[in-house]
Design a protein around this motif. Structure first.
Motif, mmCIF file in Angstrom:
data_model
loop_
_atom_site.group_PDB
_atom_site.id
_atom_site.type_symbol
_atom_site.label_atom_id
_atom_site.label_comp_id
_atom_site.label_asym_id
_atom_site.label_seq_id
_atom_site.Cartn_x
_atom_site.Cartn_y
_atom_site.Cartn_z
ATOM 1 N N LEU A 162 0.862 -1.180 0.000
ATOM 2 C CA LEU A 162 0.000 0.000 0.000
ATOM 3 C C LEU A 162 0.893 1.223 0.000
ATOM 4 O O LEU A 162 1.801 1.344 0.822
ATOM 5 C CB LEU A 162 -0.910 0.012 1.231
ATOM 6 N N SER A 163 0.649 2.131 -0.943
ATOM 7 C CA SER A 163 1.406 3.376 -1.004
ATOM 8 C C SER A 163 0.639 4.456 -0.244
ATOM 9 O O SER A 163 -0.570 4.640 -0.439
ATOM 10 C CB SER A 163 1.613 3.796 -2.464
ATOM 11 N N LEU A 164 1.336 5.160 0.643
ATOM 12 C CA LEU A 164 0.703 6.175 1.485
ATOM 13 C C LEU A 164 0.887 7.568 0.901
ATOM 14 O O LEU A 164 1.884 7.854 0.235
ATOM 15 C CB LEU A 164 1.298 6.134 2.898
ATOM 16 N N GLY A 165 -0.077 8.424 1.177
ATOM 17 C CA GLY A 165 -0.024 9.826 0.763
ATOM 18 C C GLY A 165 -0.728 10.685 1.794
ATOM 19 O O GLY A 165 -1.367 10.169 2.729
ATOM 20 N N PRO A 166 -0.657 11.994 1.657
ATOM 21 C CA PRO A 166 -1.287 12.895 2.633
ATOM 22 C C PRO A 166 -2.791 12.690 2.769
ATOM 23 O O PRO A 166 -3.370 12.973 3.821
ATOM 24 C CB PRO A 166 -0.963 14.288 2.085
ATOM 25 N N THR A 167 -3.439 12.188 1.711
ATOM 26 C CA THR A 167 -4.898 12.035 1.741
ATOM 27 C C THR A 167 -5.340 10.568 1.819
ATOM 28 O O THR A 167 -6.526 10.279 1.629
ATOM 29 C CB THR A 167 -5.522 12.680 0.488
ATOM 30 N N ARG A 208 15.574 18.054 -1.833
ATOM 31 C CA ARG A 208 15.214 17.097 -2.883
ATOM 32 C C ARG A 208 13.807 16.521 -2.682
ATOM 33 O O ARG A 208 13.073 16.318 -3.640
ATOM 34 C CB ARG A 208 16.221 15.949 -2.924
ATOM 35 N N TYR A 209 13.463 16.239 -1.446
ATOM 36 C CA TYR A 209 12.175 15.618 -1.142
ATOM 37 C C TYR A 209 11.357 16.595 -0.309
ATOM 38 O O TYR A 209 11.169 16.425 0.900
ATOM 39 C CB TYR A 209 12.395 14.282 -0.417
ATOM 40 N N VAL A 210 10.889 17.631 -0.989
ATOM 41 C CA VAL A 210 10.286 18.780 -0.288
ATOM 42 C C VAL A 210 8.926 18.441 0.314
ATOM 43 O O VAL A 210 8.475 19.127 1.240
ATOM 44 C CB VAL A 210 10.147 19.972 -1.257
ATOM 45 N N GLY A 211 8.242 17.424 -0.198
ATOM 46 C CA GLY A 211 6.888 17.137 0.273
ATOM 47 C C GLY A 211 6.828 16.131 1.402
ATOM 48 O O GLY A 211 5.722 15.726 1.800
ATOM 49 N N ARG A 212 7.939 15.737 1.968
ATOM 50 C CA ARG A 212 7.930 14.709 3.000
ATOM 51 C C ARG A 212 7.509 15.250 4.357
ATOM 52 O O ARG A 212 7.807 16.388 4.718
ATOM 53 C CB ARG A 212 9.307 14.057 3.125
ATOM 54 N N GLN A 213 6.792 14.390 5.119
ATOM 55 C CA GLN A 213 6.290 14.771 6.426
ATOM 56 C C GLN A 213 7.331 14.450 7.511
ATOM 57 O O GLN A 213 8.131 13.533 7.376
ATOM 58 C CB GLN A 213 5.004 13.994 6.749
ATOM 59 N N SER A 214 7.279 15.225 8.578
ATOM 60 C CA SER A 214 8.048 14.863 9.766
ATOM 61 C C SER A 214 7.305 13.728 10.473
ATOM 62 O O SER A 214 6.096 13.830 10.692
ATOM 63 C CB SER A 214 8.188 16.063 10.709
ATOM 64 N N LEU A 215 7.996 12.690 10.806
ATOM 65 C CA LEU A 215 7.373 11.543 11.451
ATOM 66 C C LEU A 215 7.474 11.670 12.962
ATOM 67 O O LEU A 215 8.514 12.065 13.503
ATOM 68 C CB LEU A 215 8.034 10.245 10.996
ATOM 69 N N ASP A 216 6.377 11.322 13.629
ATOM 70 C CA ASP A 216 6.331 11.390 15.085
ATOM 71 C C ASP A 216 7.362 10.432 15.685
ATOM 72 O O ASP A 216 7.580 9.321 15.174
ATOM 73 C CB ASP A 216 4.919 11.012 15.557
ATOM 74 N N ALA A 217 7.963 10.862 16.780
ATOM 75 C CA ALA A 217 8.986 10.029 17.416
ATOM 76 C C ALA A 217 8.411 8.689 17.864
ATOM 77 O O ALA A 217 9.109 7.659 17.839
ATOM 78 C CB ALA A 217 9.599 10.768 18.607
ATOM 79 N N LEU A 242 6.320 5.990 3.573
ATOM 80 C CA LEU A 242 5.819 6.243 4.925
ATOM 81 C C LEU A 242 5.911 7.714 5.298
ATOM 82 O O LEU A 242 5.009 8.251 5.954
ATOM 83 C CB LEU A 242 6.610 5.403 5.936
ATOM 84 N N ASP A 243 6.987 8.377 4.879
ATOM 85 C CA ASP A 243 7.152 9.794 5.226
ATOM 86 C C ASP A 243 6.303 10.710 4.363
ATOM 87 O O ASP A 243 6.410 11.931 4.451
ATOM 88 C CB ASP A 243 8.623 10.213 5.150
#
Length: 381
Positions: A185-190, A275-284, A226-227
């Motif tokens: 499964l590929s994840l995205g913001p939505t 380079r990967y400007v759209g990546r999310q910060s992942l919770d610790a 994941l990010d």
């Protein structure tokens, strides 16, 4: 006178003796007749059917024993033939395997002499419960054994590396190595939670997901990018990863012993970069659930795959590979926000094989969209 007397006495004695013998013979004959009569009376006292059954039983017993001996001999003969047959075919298979192995070495050596370093190194996985090593099909990244080691330790793994390094293929090959089903499964913001945990439709029917099947039935689950996933969705996964218990839309489910999760990311969860400007910060708390393995670009794998997609354009592929790797090195040294991934080499090789010129493959797939400033920085005309 005396002689006559002696002769008469001898005659009388002879007659007496003869009479005694005759009487004895008569007595013996009488005794024999009495014994015969007695035996006959005893035999006749047995019913006729009993005598018949005695004869039949004796004959049947002998016949059954004979048949048993014949069957036993036949079984022993057939078992011996089967053993000889098994030994014969086993010897044939072993000989054939030996010949194939020797031929494979010769063929591989010949190909290596013509195309050095282009053949994939054989990868084998030996699990404790497996009777023999499991061969991994296709070219494999050099960190595959490390990934399998982490999965055998029942750790959830986060593969981190640049685009195009083969992280998703690593997950698929790991599932093959473990002998398990593969789900992705590929994840995205939505990406909605229903894509992971399932949902009920308007008719009250529950619809499962690949994650549900892997979690409940066993298998390797790939959460790609994941990010790039929504933090709320990732937070819902924390319980499933830590406790191996998950609340799906219909019920609580305990993880199957053979459930393994692999996630991929281009960053280490610290957010976007140049380079990967759209990546999310992942919770610790999410990151703490994973064992991280870095997946760098594997130049040998890149070269093998590129040549595999353009077997008739070996010289052009070598030239293209050299240029892509040169541009990649410059971009890294100068910290340019550019990506020259192995996909550029592989797709460029596909274009070459299809009939494109080297310059077309370079412009269409490698240098596409570069600004004049970036071209100048890379030394590209």
């Amino acid at each position: 006178m005396q002689q006559k007397t002696r002769d008469e006495v001898r005659r009388i004695a002879h007659d007496v003796a003869k009479q005694q013998l005759d009487r004895r013979d008569h007595d013996l004959a009488g005794l024999a007749e009495k014994a015969a009569a007695k035996a006959t009376r005893g035999l006749l006292s047995i019913p006729h059917q009993t005598i018949k059954r005695m004869v039949e039983n004796e004959t049947t017993a002998w016949t059954d024993e004979q048949e048993r001996q014949i069957a036993l001999a036949r079984d022993e003969h057939e078992a011996l033939l089967e053993q000889h047959r098994h030994d014969y075919y086993t010897e044939i298979e072993e000989t054939r395997a030996e010949i194939v192995a020797k031929l494979a070495v010769l063929v591989r050596a010949e190909i290596e002499s013509q195309l050095p370093g282009l053949l994939p190194e054989p990868v084998q996985v030996l699990l404790p419960e497996a009777p023999r090593p499991i061969d991994i099909e296709g070219a494999a990244h050099h960190i595959l054994p490390e990934l399998l080691l982490a999965l055998r330790a029942r750790c959830h793994v986060l593969l981190v590396g640049p685009a195009g390094t083969g992280k998703s293929m690593l997950a698929k090959q790991a599932a093959e190595g473990l002998g398990l089903g593969f789900h992705a499964l590929s994840l995205g913001p939505t990406t909605p939670m229903s894509k992971v945990f399932g949902y009920y439709d308007a008719h009250g029917n529950y619809h499962g997901t690949p994650f549900r099947r892997a979690f409940e039935e066993g298998g390797v689950m790939l959460l790609d990018e994941l990010d790039n996933g929504h933090p709320g969705l990732l937070g819902e996964l924390n319980q499933a990863l830590a406790l191996r218990v998950c609340a799906f839309a219909d019920t609580m489910v305990t993880a199957h012993p053979d459930f393994h999760l692999i996630a991929t990311a281009n960053t280490f969860g610290t957010g976007g970069d140049q380079r990967y400007v759209g990546r999310q910060s992942l919770d610790a708390a999410t990151l703490d659930r994973f064992t991280m393995i870095e997946v760098p670009i594997d130049p040998k794998l890149e070269r093998r795959l590129a040549h595999a997609h353009a077997p008739s354009k070996s010289n052009e592929v070598k030239r293209l590979l050299k240029e892509v790797q040169r541009l990649r090195g410059i971009a890294e040294r100068k910290h340019l926000p550019l990506v020259f991934s192995p996909r550029a080499s592989i797709d460029g090789a596909k274009l070459l094989e299809a009939g494109a010129t080297y310059q077309q493959a370079l412009e269409w797939r490698v240098l596409r969209g570069l600004s004049d400033a970036h071209r100048n920085a890379l030394g590209v005309q």
